[in-house]
Design an enzyme around this catalytic site. Structure first.
Site, PDB file in Angstrom:
ATOM      1  N   THR A 132       0.820  -1.213   0.000  1.00  0.00           N
ATOM      2  CA  THR A 132       0.000   0.000   0.000  1.00  0.00           C
ATOM      3  C   THR A 132       0.859   1.270   0.000  1.00  0.00           C
ATOM      4  O   THR A 132       2.000   1.251   0.473  1.00  0.00           O
ATOM      5  CB  THR A 132      -0.901   0.001   1.263  1.00  0.00           C
ATOM      6  OG1 THR A 132      -1.455   1.290   1.460  1.00  0.00           O
ATOM      7  CG2 THR A 132      -0.094  -0.321   2.522  1.00  0.00           C
ATOM      8  N   ASP A 133       0.292   2.355  -0.462  1.00  0.00           N
ATOM      9  CA  ASP A 133       1.003   3.647  -0.406  1.00  0.00           C
ATOM     10  C   ASP A 133       1.093   4.172   1.026  1.00  0.00           C
ATOM     11  O   ASP A 133       1.845   5.100   1.307  1.00  0.00           O
ATOM     12  CB  ASP A 133       0.318   4.688  -1.317  1.00  0.00           C
ATOM     13  CG  ASP A 133      -1.130   4.996  -0.944  1.00  0.00           C
ATOM     14  OD1 ASP A 133      -1.683   4.333  -0.036  1.00  0.00           O
ATOM     15  OD2 ASP A 133      -1.725   5.895  -1.573  1.00  0.00           O
ATOM     16  N   GLU A 134       0.300   3.569   1.940  1.00  0.00           N
ATOM     17  CA  GLU A 134       0.258   4.091   3.313  1.00  0.00           C
ATOM     18  C   GLU A 134       1.591   3.910   4.037  1.00  0.00           C
ATOM     19  O   GLU A 134       1.836   4.570   5.046  1.00  0.00           O
ATOM     20  CB  GLU A 134      -0.901   3.447   4.084  1.00  0.00           C
ATOM     21  CG  GLU A 134      -2.227   3.665   3.370  1.00  0.00           C
ATOM     22  CD  GLU A 134      -3.464   3.316   4.176  1.00  0.00           C
ATOM     23  OE1 GLU A 134      -3.406   3.296   5.411  1.00  0.00           O
ATOM     24  OE2 GLU A 134      -4.508   3.068   3.542  1.00  0.00           O
ATOM     25  N   TYR A 158      -1.617  -0.656  10.960  1.00  0.00           N
ATOM     26  CA  TYR A 158      -1.754  -1.291   9.634  1.00  0.00           C
ATOM     27  C   TYR A 158      -0.566  -0.971   8.746  1.00  0.00           C
ATOM     28  O   TYR A 158       0.100  -1.876   8.218  1.00  0.00           O
ATOM     29  CB  TYR A 158      -3.065  -0.836   8.964  1.00  0.00           C
ATOM     30  CG  TYR A 158      -3.126  -1.151   7.472  1.00  0.00           C
ATOM     31  CD1 TYR A 158      -3.106  -2.466   7.018  1.00  0.00           C
ATOM     32  CD2 TYR A 158      -3.195  -0.115   6.519  1.00  0.00           C
ATOM     33  CE1 TYR A 158      -3.145  -2.751   5.652  1.00  0.00           C
ATOM     34  CE2 TYR A 158      -3.240  -0.393   5.167  1.00  0.00           C
ATOM     35  CZ  TYR A 158      -3.220  -1.718   4.733  1.00  0.00           C
ATOM     36  OH  TYR A 158      -3.248  -1.990   3.380  1.00  0.00           O
ATOM     37  N   LYS A 162       2.448  -3.403   7.195  1.00  0.00           N
ATOM     38  CA  LYS A 162       2.699  -3.553   5.749  1.00  0.00           C
ATOM     39  C   LYS A 162       4.128  -3.125   5.433  1.00  0.00           C
ATOM     40  O   LYS A 162       4.813  -3.759   4.614  1.00  0.00           O
ATOM     41  CB  LYS A 162       1.702  -2.726   4.926  1.00  0.00           C
ATOM     42  CG  LYS A 162       0.262  -3.208   4.953  1.00  0.00           C
ATOM     43  CD  LYS A 162       0.059  -4.605   4.386  1.00  0.00           C
ATOM     44  CE  LYS A 162       0.206  -4.664   2.873  1.00  0.00           C
ATOM     45  NZ  LYS A 162      -0.144  -6.029   2.362  1.00  0.00           N
TER      46      LYS A 162
HETATM   47  P1  NAD Z   1      -9.486  -7.554   2.209  1.00  0.00           P
HETATM   48  O1  NAD Z   1      -9.467  -7.271   3.683  1.00  0.00           O
HETATM   49  O2  NAD Z   1     -10.724  -7.290   1.424  1.00  0.00           O
HETATM   50  O3  NAD Z   1      -9.123  -9.103   1.974  1.00  0.00           O
HETATM   51  C1  NAD Z   1      -8.102  -9.751   2.654  1.00  0.00           C
HETATM   52  C2  NAD Z   1      -8.219 -11.252   2.381  1.00  0.00           C
HETATM   53  O4  NAD Z   1      -7.139 -11.917   3.078  1.00  0.00           O
HETATM   54  C3  NAD Z   1      -9.515 -11.876   2.899  1.00  0.00           C
HETATM   55  O5  NAD Z   1     -10.053 -12.746   1.920  1.00  0.00           O
HETATM   56  C4  NAD Z   1      -9.076 -12.659   4.136  1.00  0.00           C
HETATM   57  O6  NAD Z   1      -9.872 -13.818   4.384  1.00  0.00           O
HETATM   58  C5  NAD Z   1      -7.655 -13.052   3.749  1.00  0.00           C
HETATM   59  N1  NAD Z   1      -6.815 -13.301   4.932  1.00  0.00           N
HETATM   60  C6  NAD Z   1      -6.684 -12.517   6.033  1.00  0.00           C
HETATM   61  N2  NAD Z   1      -5.847 -13.104   6.908  1.00  0.00           N
HETATM   62  C7  NAD Z   1      -5.424 -14.270   6.341  1.00  0.00           C
HETATM   63  C8  NAD Z   1      -4.548 -15.311   6.753  1.00  0.00           C
HETATM   64  N3  NAD Z   1      -3.935 -15.270   7.951  1.00  0.00           N
HETATM   65  N4  NAD Z   1      -4.316 -16.343   5.910  1.00  0.00           N
HETATM   66  C9  NAD Z   1      -4.938 -16.394   4.697  1.00  0.00           C
HETATM   67  N5  NAD Z   1      -5.793 -15.456   4.272  1.00  0.00           N
HETATM   68  C10 NAD Z   1      -6.041 -14.419   5.084  1.00  0.00           C
HETATM   69  O7  NAD Z   1      -8.244  -6.770   1.618  1.00  0.00           O
HETATM   70  P2  NAD Z   1      -8.075  -5.966   0.241  1.00  0.00           P
HETATM   71  O8  NAD Z   1      -8.596  -4.607   0.411  1.00  0.00           O
HETATM   72  O9  NAD Z   1      -8.556  -6.810  -0.887  1.00  0.00           O
HETATM   73  O10 NAD Z   1      -6.478  -5.856   0.182  1.00  0.00           O
HETATM   74  C11 NAD Z   1      -5.696  -6.898  -0.390  1.00  0.00           C
HETATM   75  C12 NAD Z   1      -4.233  -6.525  -0.313  1.00  0.00           C
HETATM   76  O11 NAD Z   1      -3.995  -5.304  -1.005  1.00  0.00           O
HETATM   77  C13 NAD Z   1      -3.728  -6.297   1.124  1.00  0.00           C
HETATM   78  O12 NAD Z   1      -2.428  -6.820   1.219  1.00  0.00           O
HETATM   79  C14 NAD Z   1      -3.723  -4.780   1.269  1.00  0.00           C
HETATM   80  O13 NAD Z   1      -2.742  -4.373   2.199  1.00  0.00           O
HETATM   81  C15 NAD Z   1      -3.386  -4.362  -0.149  1.00  0.00           C
HETATM   82  N6  NAD Z   1      -3.890  -3.028  -0.559  1.00  0.00           N
HETATM   83  C16 NAD Z   1      -5.205  -2.708  -0.406  1.00  0.00           C
HETATM   84  C17 NAD Z   1      -5.674  -1.468  -0.842  1.00  0.00           C
HETATM   85  C18 NAD Z   1      -7.131  -1.091  -0.747  1.00  0.00           C
HETATM   86  O14 NAD Z   1      -7.478   0.057  -1.062  1.00  0.00           O
HETATM   87  N7  NAD Z   1      -8.028  -1.988  -0.362  1.00  0.00           N
HETATM   88  C19 NAD Z   1      -4.779  -0.556  -1.424  1.00  0.00           C
HETATM   89  C20 NAD Z   1      -3.430  -0.917  -1.564  1.00  0.00           C
HETATM   90  C21 NAD Z   1      -3.010  -2.172  -1.130  1.00  0.00           C
HETATM   91  P1  TYD Z   2     -10.806   3.853   4.274  1.00  0.00           P
HETATM   92  O1  TYD Z   2     -11.758   3.416   3.213  1.00  0.00           O
HETATM   93  O2  TYD Z   2     -10.880   3.210   5.628  1.00  0.00           O
HETATM   94  O3  TYD Z   2      -9.328   3.721   3.652  1.00  0.00           O
HETATM   95  P2  TYD Z   2      -7.889   4.225   4.231  1.00  0.00           P
HETATM   96  O4  TYD Z   2      -8.040   4.535   5.685  1.00  0.00           O
HETATM   97  O5  TYD Z   2      -7.047   3.021   4.018  1.00  0.00           O
HETATM   98  O6  TYD Z   2      -7.512   5.406   3.397  1.00  0.00           O
HETATM   99  O7  TYD Z   2     -10.982   5.407   4.505  1.00  0.00           O
HETATM  100  C1  TYD Z   2     -10.828   6.340   3.437  1.00  0.00           C
HETATM  101  C2  TYD Z   2     -10.875   7.743   4.024  1.00  0.00           C
HETATM  102  O8  TYD Z   2     -12.195   7.987   4.541  1.00  0.00           O
HETATM  103  C3  TYD Z   2      -9.924   7.928   5.216  1.00  0.00           C
HETATM  104  O9  TYD Z   2      -9.402   9.244   5.174  1.00  0.00           O
HETATM  105  C4  TYD Z   2     -10.815   7.756   6.428  1.00  0.00           C
HETATM  106  C5  TYD Z   2     -12.166   8.268   5.951  1.00  0.00           C
HETATM  107  N1  TYD Z   2     -13.360   7.607   6.537  1.00  0.00           N
HETATM  108  C6  TYD Z   2     -14.396   8.392   7.035  1.00  0.00           C
HETATM  109  O10 TYD Z   2     -14.344   9.638   7.028  1.00  0.00           O
HETATM  110  N2  TYD Z   2     -15.496   7.752   7.554  1.00  0.00           N
HETATM  111  C7  TYD Z   2     -15.602   6.391   7.585  1.00  0.00           C
HETATM  112  O11 TYD Z   2     -16.613   5.865   8.102  1.00  0.00           O
HETATM  113  C8  TYD Z   2     -14.531   5.606   7.050  1.00  0.00           C
HETATM  114  C9  TYD Z   2     -14.601   4.104   7.069  1.00  0.00           C
HETATM  115  C10 TYD Z   2     -13.431   6.254   6.529  1.00  0.00           C
END
Ligand code: NAD
Ligand code: TYD
Length: 352
Positions: A132-134, A158, A162
């Site tokens: 992630t960019d975070e 988090y 990561k």
């Molecule tokens: P998500 O929370 O929707 O899904 C995570 C999946 O991992 C789930 O299916 C869960 O069952 C599985 N999981 C969790 N713990 C596990 C374990 N111990 N063993 C096996 N499986 C397990 O997450 P997402 O939003 O789809 O993110 C996927 C990846 O992309 C993550 O690594 C996250 O850090 C990264 N990412 C997400 C975003 C975003 O905006 N969602 C952005 C950048 C990077």
């Molecule tokens: P989120 O979807 O949790 O992603 P991330 O924290 O990884 O960026 O949140 C996106 C943005 O929205 C973040 O700045 C937090 C804000 N947010 C709210 O204002 N209200 C909410 O209920 C949630 C879940 C997030």
């Protein structure tokens, strides 16, 4: 089969799009989806591909060295796309240990298993870690976007977990020669996202006429990318990225939270047949997230230059498609918001 690919976390939001893309695009690849099915994992996300002959689901924990080793042996895995993780910042604030376990130890367990299975025969092998960019921390309003050389500066449990996992992946490349690649992507949106994240939470609450919680003053900025654009980048980088490299992936699409909330309100109201903006009255400012990063923005020029990738979705169209999907897939939403979810929601937002 030409390749045997292990996708971890394939039942989650981004993972399900990656699994779908690989299963349908590469019928000569075996795709093994390894997922623990935590609260965030949902096999219904993959109901359209679960019968495909090149697809296998294995339920397991990435921290379980025996189970992971067994998958490598049994399916002769030659490529890993690692997405399994705990992914929600708010949950990490409440329970950082689970994040360290899954994101750090789980990633280390997978790296170790790949090294053991491949035994230095690196040709044709690849370990691709999705991050992630975070990890880069927070930008001020006037700062240049993050690039691949930006110093790591995570602020939430988090992003700290990561960041740590990214370091382990690079250490396995530098120390043992494991063929790795890491990507850091900005906020994804699209179908199948768990409604603890901002966009699906808003759509669901607007439909139910529940308050729309906006943290702080809604001034934080995020860069948003459609999940299918991310999956396309993952496909490209898995096949053509250079070993040992990091690539940033972003949308070039920064939105202040409050402006995004208003866009979602207008779109959802329109699709529900309500007067556009009627649901703005539901916007509720709530206590800010602890350590809330002000702004994320990504410079993805390396990926554009080296591999020719660009986002394809126009944001307003992507948002319309996404909102429509959540409204049309009410059963999917109702199934995952019943039971456990209500408990989470009450703890987070009170009984509103
Ligand atoms: P998500 O929370 O929707 O899904 C995570 C999946 O991992 C789930 O299916 C869960 O069952 C599985 N999981 C969790 N713990 C596990 C374990 N111990 N063993 C096996 N499986 C397990 O997450 P997402 O939003 O789809 O993110 C996927 C990846 O992309 C993550 O690594 C996250 O850090 C990264 N990412 C997400 C975003 C975003 O905006 N969602 C952005 C950048 C990077
Ligand atoms: P989120 O979807 O949790 O992603 P991330 O924290 O990884 O960026 O949140 C996106 C943005 O929205 C973040 O700045 C937090 C804000 N947010 C709210 O204002 N209200 C909410 O209920 C949630 C879940 C997030």
């Amino acid at each position: 089969m030409k390749r045997h690919i292990l996708i971890t976390g394939g039942a989650g939001f981004i993972g399900s799009h990656v699994v779908r893309r690989f299963v349908t695009r590469y019928p000569d690849y075996r795709i093994v989806n390894f997922d623990l099915l935590t609260y965030a994992g949902n096999l219904a996300n993959l109901s359209d591909v679960e019968q495909a002959p090149n697809y296998t689901f294995v339920r397991g924990d990435i921290c379980d060295a025996e189970a992971v080793g067994e998958v490598f042996r049994r399916y002769a895995i030659d490529g890993v796309i690692h997405l399994a993780a705990e992914s929600h910042v708010d949950r990490s604030i409440r329970d950082p240990f689970t994040f360290a376990r899954t994101n750090v130890l789980g990633t280390l367990t997978l790296l170790h298993a790949a090294r053991e299975a491949w035994q230095g025969a690196w040709a044709g092998k690849r370990f691709y870690h999705i991050s992630t960019d975070e990890v880069y921390g927070a930008l001020g309003f006037g700062d240049e976007p993050f690039n691949e050389g930006t110093r790591y500066d995570p602020h939430s449990p988090y992003s700290a977990s990561k960041a740590s996992s990214d370091h382990f992946v690079r250490a396995f490349h530098d120390t043992y020669g494991l063929p790795t690649v890491v990507t850091n992507c900005s906020n994804n949106y699209g179908p199948y996202q768990f409604p603890e994240k901002l966009i699906p939470l808003l759509v669901n609450n607007i439909r139910l006429e529940r308050p729309l919680p906006v943290y702080g003053r809604g001034e934080n900025v995020r860069d948003w990318l459609h999940v299918e654009d991310h999956a396309r980048a993952i496909d490209l980088i898995f096949h053509e990225g250079r070993n040992g490299e990091t690539y940033n992936i972003g949308g070039g699409n920064e939105w202040r939270n409050i402006d995004l909330v208003r866009l979602i309100v207008r779109t959802t109201d329109r699709l529900l047949g309500r007067p556009e903006g009627a649901s703005e009255r539901l916007i509720t400012y709530v206590t800010d997230r602890a350590g809330h990063d002000l702004r994320y923005a990504i410079d993805f020029s390396k990926l554009r230059r080296e591999l020719g990738w660009e986002p394809a979705f126009r944001f307003e169209e992507g948002i319309e498609q996404t909102v429509r999907w959540y409204l049309e897939n009410r059963e999917w939403m109702e199934r995952i918001t019943s039971g456990e979810y209500e408990h989470y929601y009450e703890q987070m937002y009170g009984n509103r």
